[in-house]
Design an enzyme around this catalytic site. Sequence first.
Site, PDB file in Angstrom:
ATOM      1  N   HIS A  78      21.475  40.923  -2.868  1.00  0.00           N
ATOM      2  CA  HIS A  78      21.282  42.327  -2.507  1.00  0.00           C
ATOM      3  C   HIS A  78      20.176  42.476  -1.464  1.00  0.00           C
ATOM      4  CE1 HIS A  78      17.726  42.850  -5.189  1.00  0.00           C
ATOM      5  NE2 HIS A  78      18.395  42.154  -6.083  1.00  0.00           N
ATOM      6  N   ASP A  80      18.405  45.404  -0.931  1.00  0.00           N
ATOM      7  CA  ASP A  80      17.355  46.366  -1.272  1.00  0.00           C
ATOM      8  C   ASP A  80      16.275  45.737  -2.149  1.00  0.00           C
ATOM      9  OD1 ASP A  80      19.297  46.167  -3.317  1.00  0.00           O
ATOM     10  OD2 ASP A  80      18.754  48.108  -4.166  1.00  0.00           O
ATOM     11  N   ASP A 111      12.865  38.520  -5.382  1.00  0.00           N
ATOM     12  CA  ASP A 111      14.004  39.361  -5.783  1.00  0.00           C
ATOM     13  C   ASP A 111      14.470  40.195  -4.612  1.00  0.00           C
ATOM     14  OD1 ASP A 111      15.864  40.847  -7.144  1.00  0.00           O
ATOM     15  OD2 ASP A 111      14.431  42.038  -8.270  1.00  0.00           O
ATOM     16  N   GLU A 145      21.563  47.582  -5.313  1.00  0.00           N
ATOM     17  CA  GLU A 145      21.611  46.865  -6.601  1.00  0.00           C
ATOM     18  C   GLU A 145      20.520  47.365  -7.526  1.00  0.00           C
ATOM     19  OE1 GLU A 145      20.839  43.878  -9.700  1.00  0.00           O
ATOM     20  OE2 GLU A 145      19.446  44.558  -8.178  1.00  0.00           O
ATOM     21  N   GLU A 146      19.373  47.668  -6.933  1.00  0.00           N
ATOM     22  CA  GLU A 146      18.220  48.069  -7.744  1.00  0.00           C
ATOM     23  C   GLU A 146      18.365  49.479  -8.330  1.00  0.00           C
ATOM     24  OE1 GLU A 146      16.250  46.006  -8.763  1.00  0.00           O
ATOM     25  OE2 GLU A 146      15.836  44.452  -7.281  1.00  0.00           O
ATOM     26  N   GLU A 173      22.073  36.307  -8.142  1.00  0.00           N
ATOM     27  CA  GLU A 173      20.658  36.026  -8.391  1.00  0.00           C
ATOM     28  C   GLU A 173      20.350  35.577  -9.819  1.00  0.00           C
ATOM     29  OE1 GLU A 173      18.140  39.633  -8.372  1.00  0.00           O
ATOM     30  OE2 GLU A 173      20.024  40.722  -8.574  1.00  0.00           O
ATOM     31  N   HIS A 370       9.695  42.710  -9.194  1.00  0.00           N
ATOM     32  CA  HIS A 370       9.321  44.108  -9.501  1.00  0.00           C
ATOM     33  C   HIS A 370       7.825  44.277  -9.817  1.00  0.00           C
ATOM     34  CE1 HIS A 370      13.714  45.387 -10.630  1.00  0.00           C
ATOM     35  NE2 HIS A 370      13.680  44.445  -9.725  1.00  0.00           N
TER      36      HIS A 370
HETATM   37 ZN    ZN Z   1      17.470  41.367  -7.840  1.00  0.00          ZN
END
Ligand code: ZN
Length: 398
Positions: A78, A80, A111, A145-146, A173, A370
Site C-alpha cells: 500500500h 498510504d 509500514d 489500506e490504512e 505485508e 504506526h
Molecule cells: Zn501496512
Amino acid sequence: MAENTTENESVTLFREYLRIPSVQPNVNYSDSVKFFKGQAEKLGLPIKVHYMSPNTPIVVITLSGKQPELPSVLLSSHMDVVPVYPKCWKHDPFSAYKDETGNIYARGAQDMKCVSIQYIETIKKYLQEKLNFKRTIHLCFTPDEETGSLFGIRKFIKTSEFAEMNIGFVLDEGKATPNEVFNVFYGERTIWGLTITCTGTTGHGSILYESTAGEKLQYIINKFMNWREREKTRLRNTNLEPGDVTSVNLTKINGGCQFNVLPPEISVSFDIRLAVEEDPKEMEEVVKSWCIEAGEGVSVEFKKDPIRVPPTKICDNNLWWAAFKRECNNMKLKINPCIFTGATDSRFIRNVGIPALGFSPMNHTTPLAHDHNEFLNENIFIKGLDIYYNIIKALASV
Ligand code: ZN
C-alpha cells in the site's frame, strides 16, 4: 558519516520514496503515481493506473512470464501511511533522515514503503540478469489500506481488470520482529465490533432505585471482561501466540449528564478480534443472551458484515507455500507461520479464494509501525532484497 560514503542505489530510491508524504487522511496520490510511472519507464515495463474513485488509484506494473496463461503472482503493497505527531519525532518524519548507524527514520519506513521498493528493485535485478520466469509477476500499489481499503483493493477485486490479471498467489505485508525469526502471516482474525445500550430508571442520584442503567452496564461489562480474562489466561498458559486468541477491549463508554442524575441510557463499545476458529454468528447469539440476562431495555448493535476469512493453507499441497518455505529453508531463514493480530489487504484477497502470505523481511528490528520514530536500518533493507530475490523467483517458477 554515512551521508559521505557511497549509498546503495536501492537505499537511495527507498529514501526518495519515503519523502513522498502520502499521509492519511485525504491522501493526494499524484506524486506516488508519478514516482511509479517513472520507475516503470526505467524498467521498461507496462504500467496501468486504475482509479477506484477520483483520488484512489491502483497502480499495476507487470513483468510478463513465458507462460502468461498461467495464474500470475501479485506483489502487493500500500502507498498510504498513517499520520504522525511531528513533535514526538527525533527527525522530520518525511525527510528519510539516516543516522550514522544506517537507521532511516520516516513514516512508512516499516509500514510498508520498504517492501514497495524492495519489490521494484528485485524486478530490476531480474531484468538486468535477463531472467525470464514461467509466470507473470504483477506489482500492485494500493491506496487507502490504512483506512480500510474501501476505495482501493476492496473495489478493485470486483473489477474485470482484476479478473484479467488471473492471480494465483499474493504476497503482501508482514511485520518487523525484534529477534532472528521472520513471521509469515497466513491468516487474519475476524474484526468484530459492537455497541450495547443499557436503559434504566432515571431520578435523583441519592436513591437506590431498581433496574438502573448502571447495574445493567456492570453486568454486560463483567461478561466481556470475563471473556477477556479467559483469553488472557489461554495466552499465558499455552504456547499460543497473540493472533491465535480472541482479543476483547472496551473502547468507548457514553452516557449521563450530571453527577446527581441517574442516566436514562449508557452505551458501551467493544473492539473484538475473533480468533479464526470462532464463528461470529454464534458469538452474536451469545451476546444477545447476555443482553437479555442484563435486564429490560438492553440492546446491542453489531458492526455490520464481519468478514470471516479462511486462512491460506500452509501444507505442502499448497505449491505456493511449499515454494516459499523451500526458499526460506535454502536461505536458512527461521520462519514462524502465524495469524496476524491486526488486519491487512490480504483478507480481501483470501476472501475471493486467492492464497496470500503476509511477509516483510525485517528481523532484528523493533516493530514501530504506526509508532513515533519509525525507522528501518539500511542493512536490514538490503538483506531483504536478497530474500525477495530468491522467494519471488521461486514463486514465479511454481
Ligand atoms: Zn501496512
